[in-house]
Design an enzyme around this catalytic site. Structure first.
Site, mmCIF file in Angstrom:
data_model
loop_
_atom_site.group_PDB
_atom_site.id
_atom_site.type_symbol
_atom_site.label_atom_id
_atom_site.label_comp_id
_atom_site.label_asym_id
_atom_site.label_seq_id
_atom_site.Cartn_x
_atom_site.Cartn_y
_atom_site.Cartn_z
ATOM 1 N N PRO A 173 69.917 -25.211 22.723
ATOM 2 C CG PRO A 173 71.575 -26.712 22.119
ATOM 3 C CD PRO A 173 70.913 -25.464 21.688
ATOM 4 C CB THR B 159 71.171 -29.763 30.245
ATOM 5 O OG1 THR B 159 71.699 -30.453 29.116
ATOM 6 C CG2 THR B 159 71.021 -30.723 31.417
ATOM 7 C CB ALA C 160 72.141 -32.549 25.532
ATOM 8 C CD GLN D 156 72.490 -30.376 21.903
ATOM 9 O OE1 GLN D 156 72.320 -30.482 23.115
ATOM 10 N NE2 GLN D 156 73.313 -29.479 21.372
ATOM 11 C CG HIS E 139 75.863 -31.446 22.538
ATOM 12 N ND1 HIS E 139 76.857 -30.528 22.280
ATOM 13 C CD2 HIS E 139 75.494 -31.232 23.840
ATOM 14 C CE1 HIS E 139 77.079 -29.798 23.368
ATOM 15 N NE2 HIS E 139 76.269 -30.214 24.327
ATOM 16 C CB ALA F 168 79.437 -27.815 21.121
ATOM 17 C CE1 TYR G 221 78.864 -33.000 28.556
ATOM 18 C CE2 TYR G 221 78.403 -31.101 27.156
ATOM 19 C CZ TYR G 221 78.438 -31.690 28.412
ATOM 20 O OH TYR G 221 78.085 -30.975 29.530
ATOM 21 N N GLY H 176 76.027 -15.489 23.840
ATOM 22 C CA GLY H 176 76.048 -14.166 24.458
ATOM 23 C C GLY H 176 75.325 -13.070 23.702
ATOM 24 N N GLY I 114 70.208 -18.789 24.492
ATOM 25 C CA GLY I 114 70.091 -19.766 25.564
ATOM 26 C C GLY I 114 69.392 -19.166 26.763
#
Ligand SMILES: Cc1cc2nc3c(=O)[nH]c(=O)nc-3n(C[C@H](O)[C@H](O)[C@H](O)COP(=O)(O)O)c2cc1C
Length: 359
Positions: free
Chosen positions: A22, A24, A55, A97, A173, A175, A178, A295, A316
């Site tokens: 995900p 933004t 998200a 998400q 979400h 993680a 948030y 990563g 990502g």
């Protein structure tokens, strides 16, 4: 190569074991409605086994940053319908998400309302990006028990809207600091009611939301993203294993599609008591399919799948810059480099104009 093999996720057969994490992108309008460009952006990346959207705010209260999309108005739902159709037309699978930012927001973008949180503790040592520039965090408003129950219902409503919009499933979400992560943290949650004060109570909100999402969508359509060792946004625990192991064991009892685990990407020098490898520590006790994030490149992703804990790797920034990432992995092709300056906000530059191999 395991990354490129088909795999079953819940009720779907994915064309490969590569997910888009995900991200933004802050390209919705001021009403939280995404545009046709967003439909193109996701359709370009439909070669992923699984796409997980940026998200999406579950309510007006949930919003933390300007130009992030929502799933609580009919216009927002109708705009997402175009996205899911464009992805399905290309044979892709797409999960939404769901997001409530809690204290990671600012009244400047919340019609003057303060952010809400488990406790009235503001984030220190960081600033927040707002439509009026960078600002210090405010002290959030502590949620009442009644308001917490309403937020659980808001997640259910947004999940219903996501299904109406044509999404194949939902990811919570939980993680990166948030709202759900705030409830899980000793540094952000000082409550003394049933939502705080003990490990079980701090886990309660996330488990209630997950139950609500499962009740709305049915079996095998809900995932959750967790980052047990990420301390960004002032999220700390004296013993992450003691907090997160019971959570993952409780999640094992729900009929979920997956758990998405983000490895800590920050140095742990000041956190010697934190597990060094979140995927091994927490992934190994999950009975659900594990998606590993954080990563990875092609070789390290393949290596991670070889360990036998994760079955899918999510990418990502590499997916952001390479719409045909699975094809590039297959051909060992060079990768486009992500441009940090165009990640958040703007138009097609850095969004839909990253070149394909065949361009
Ligand atoms: C531009 C950008 C936006 C992001 N937005 C979100 C988000 O909305 N939700 C989320 O769970 N993670 C978000 N992340 C984190 C990614 O999902 C992922 O965890 C992180 O980039 C590490 O994976 P990578 O090393 O493959 O990029 C974002 C990352 C980037 C680069």
């Amino acid at each position: 190569m395991k990354l490129l093999e088909k795999i079953t996720l819940g009720t779907e057969i994915l064309q490969n074991a590569i997910a888009m994490a995900p991200m933004t992108r802050s390209r919705a309008n001021s009403e939280g409605v995404v545009s046709d460009l967003t439909a193109l952006y996701y359709a370009q990346r439909a070669g992923a086994g699984l796409l997980i959207t940026e998200a999406i705010n579950i309510s007006e209260q949930a919003l933390g940053s300007p130009l992030t999309p929502g799933l609580y108005s009919q216009d927002q739902i109708d705009a997402w319908k175009k996205v899911t159709k464009s992805v399905h037309d290309k044979g892709g699978v797409i999960y939404a998400q769901l997001w409530h930012t809690g204290r990671v927001g600012h009244s400047a973008d919340k019609k003057g309302n303060l952010p809400v949180a488990p406790s009235a503790i503001g984030i220190k040592g960081q600033q927040h990006f707002t439509s009026q520039g960078m600002k210090d965090y405010e002290t959030p408003q502590e949620l009442t028990t009644t308001e917490i129950r309403q937020i659980v219902k808001d997640y259910g409503k947004a999940a219903r809207n996501a299904i109406e919009a044509g999404f194949d499933g939902i990811e919570l979400h939980a993680a990166f600091g948030y709202l759900p992560n705030q409830f899980l943290s000793e540094s952000a949650n000082l409550r003394t009611d049933e939502y705080g004060g003990s490990i079980e109570n701090r886990n309660r909100f996330v488990l209630e939301v997950m139950q609500e999402l499962v009740d709305v969508t049915g079996r095998d359509k809900v995932g959750i993203k967790l980052s047990p060792t990420v301390y960004y946004n002032n999220i700390e625990n004296s013993d992450p294993v003691a907090q997160f192991n019971p959570l993952i064991e409780a999640l094992n009892e729900l009929p979920l599609a997956y758990i998405h685990l983000m490895n800590g990407l920050f140095p742990l020098d000041n956190y010697p008591h934190y597990p060094k490898n979140a995927l091994e520590t927490f992934g190994s006790i999950s009975k659900h399919m594990v998606i590993a994030n954080g990563g990875f490149n092609k070789d390290s992703g393949e290596g991670e799948l070889g360990k036998g804990i994760a079955k899918i790797i999510s990418y990502g920034s590499l997916f952001l810059a390479n719409p045909d990432l699975p094809e590039r992995f297959k051909l060992n092709a060079e990768l486009n480099v992500p441009d940090g300056a165009t990640m958040y906000g703007g138009g097609e530059k850095g969004y839909t104009d990253y070149p394909f191999l065949k361009d």
